[in-house]
Design an enzyme around this catalytic site. Structure first.
Site, PDB file in Angstrom:
ATOM      1  N   HIS A  60       5.095   3.732  -5.284  1.00  0.00           N
ATOM      2  CA  HIS A  60       6.494   3.032  -5.255  1.00  0.00           C
ATOM      3  C   HIS A  60       6.972   3.312  -6.786  1.00  0.00           C
ATOM      4  CE1 HIS A  60       6.411   1.516  -1.170  1.00  0.00           C
ATOM      5  NE2 HIS A  60       5.282   0.555  -1.276  1.00  0.00           N
ATOM      6  N   HIS A 100      -1.075   2.335  -4.046  1.00  0.00           N
ATOM      7  CA  HIS A 100      -0.105   2.088  -3.148  1.00  0.00           C
ATOM      8  C   HIS A 100       1.134   1.664  -3.952  1.00  0.00           C
ATOM      9  CE1 HIS A 100       1.948   0.993   0.753  1.00  0.00           C
ATOM     10  NE2 HIS A 100       2.526   0.150  -0.053  1.00  0.00           N
ATOM     11  N   GLU A 101       1.080   0.804  -4.765  1.00  0.00           N
ATOM     12  CA  GLU A 101       2.245   0.164  -5.678  1.00  0.00           C
ATOM     13  C   GLU A 101       2.454   1.573  -6.664  1.00  0.00           C
ATOM     14  OE1 GLU A 101       3.693  -2.188  -4.847  1.00  0.00           O
ATOM     15  OE2 GLU A 101       2.230  -2.675  -3.205  1.00  0.00           O
TER      16      GLU A 101
END
Length: 437
Positions: free
Chosen positions: A28, A24-25
């Site tokens: 980003h 998920h990170e």
């Protein structure tokens, strides 16, 4: 051994959760670096730092509480301007947020800040995290459905009942006066492979079952393969009353709440289950279906949480379709791993849990409230609307939206999220849900 299997299921889910958060990170991180934003930290977890290493300008590491993760981007918000000392709790929170934001803007990197990016780039960065969870869920569902397969009834006979039992009976064994089951009477045996029924070639058990059900009292020619040879049999299904079920397997009831029954042909054949690989499109389809289910849960979350709290107070059963904490998911994973079932069956259920967890992360992070990713998307889109309106009305470009003013809302949302997490953890410890009933 059962305890080790249980712990193995919990560890499997913890590793899967860590991987899901880490990706998920990454969702980003990659577009942020691609668009030139200075990223100071990439961290998995919260709280005290366990380990970290600086590579280039970014510090990568792990923290003690593996309940999430974050990346620290330079200039998430416009720098603050000099103003009078803050008064009041919320004003102080806003000022603290502005000060913390200012510290992320390094000298010489004023042009490498998040808030200066075009709106579409900011939206891509913030949607990158949830999108990564959705892609991971599709990958897991695809491996599960197309690589392993979905369990379906095969044309191989697992067992043949000896007699015809009345519908709805609790009787477990045949009595002397019970009529013989047509399949047993015809000579069908466990291990036979159905080739054709009633002159129609069958490729699935559903096809064979449909022919039998629509032929009560009719003599059917049945061809089976037994020990590599074709065997011809004659089968006459008996008429039996069976309850109707809907697409989800639930009984169909009439206006008085009584089960609706219909007369069908019955032979007494039970099929073996086997994993049948599905088309590659099945993975995305399962992900979309799960997304709809999770979105429905999120829409009804207040009522669902109320029911969870009520079950703790009253002792009532929890809604099996209700929300779970990380603790609850871990307990389910341990329960699945320790159950007495084939290893492949347990692996498929664990993969399904992990895929569903990623769909939950995808949907939940799209909620349009700070500090969630959806909240940052809304802020960026609002700025885009303001800029577009300024161009239409031929006015000067507006200043960047200062989202630090929404810190009070962010704090309220964070408190609610912490409260929700605490409630679910207590419920999963005191009154856990079970996949096995």
């Amino acid at each position: 051994m059962e305890i080790l299997l249980y712990l193995g299921g919990v560890v499997f889910m913890l590793i899967g959760l860590g991987l899901s958060i880490g990706l998920h990170e990454v969702g980003h991180l990659l577009p942020a670096k691609l668009f030139g934003v200075r990223v100071g930290q990439y961290m998995i977890g919260f709280g005290p730092r366990l380990w970290s290493k600086r590579i280039g300008e970014t510090e990568y590491g792990f923290k003690a509480l593996p309940l999430g993760g974050f990346i620290s981007m330079s200039g998430m918000y416009p720098p603050s301007t000099k103003s009078a000392p803050a008064r009041g709790l919320f004003a102080s929170l806003v000022q603290d947020a502005r000060s913390a934001n200012d510290e992320t803007i390094a000298d010489g990197d004023e042009d490498r800040v998040f808030y200066r990016l075009p709106v579409w780039k900011r939206v891509i960065i913030m949607l990158g995290g949830p999108a990564m969870n959705f892609v991971l869920a599709i990958a897991i569902f695809t491996i599960m459905a197309s690589g392993i397969g979905i369990q379906q009834a095969s044309t191989t006979v697992a067992s043949v009942t000896e007699c015809v039992l009345p519908a709805g009976t609790t009787q477990q064994s045949c009595a002397s006066d019970d009529p013989a089951a047509p399949a047993a009477e015809a000579g069908v045996r466990a291990g036979d492979v159905l080739i054709s029924v009633g002159g129609e070639r069958v490729r699935t058990f559903a096809e064979a079952s449909a022919i039998i059900q629509r032929s009560p009292g009719e003599q059917l020619d049945v061809v089976v393969e037994r020990a590599g040879e074709r065997v011809d049999l004659t089968l006459t299904p008996v008429a039996a009353e069976r309850g109707q079920v809907d697409a989800e397997g639930r009984p169909v009831l009439d206006d008085q709440g009584e089960p609706i029954t219909r007369t069908v042909g019955y032979a007494g054949i039970f099929a073996q289950s086997e994993y049948v690989p599905q088309p590659l499109a099945t993975g995305p389809e399962l992900a979309i279906q799960q997304t709809g289910a999770v979105a429905s849960l999120v829409v009804n979350l207040p009522a669902k949480l109320w029911n969870v709290g009520a079950s703790l107070v009253t002792g009532a059963e929890r809604d099996p379709n209700g929300p779970l904490s990380v603790v609850g998911v871990g307990r389910l994973a341990g329960e699945v791993a320790a159950t007495d079932a084939p290893v492949l069956n347990r692996l498929v259920v664990l993969m399904n849990l992990l895929a569903a967890l990623n769909i939950a992360l995808f949907v939940f992070n799209l909620i349009p409230l700070l500090p969630l990713d959806g909240g940052h998307v809304v802020v960026a889109l609002w700025e885009g609307v303001k800029r577009a309106w300024a161009r239409i009305t031929r006015r000067p470009a507006p200043k960047p939206v200062d989202a630090t003013r929404l810190v009070p809302v962010t704090v309220v949302v964070a408190v609610l999220l912490i409260g929700m997490g605490a409630l679910l953890i207590v419920a999963d410890l005191v009154k856990p849900m079970s996949l096995l009933g």
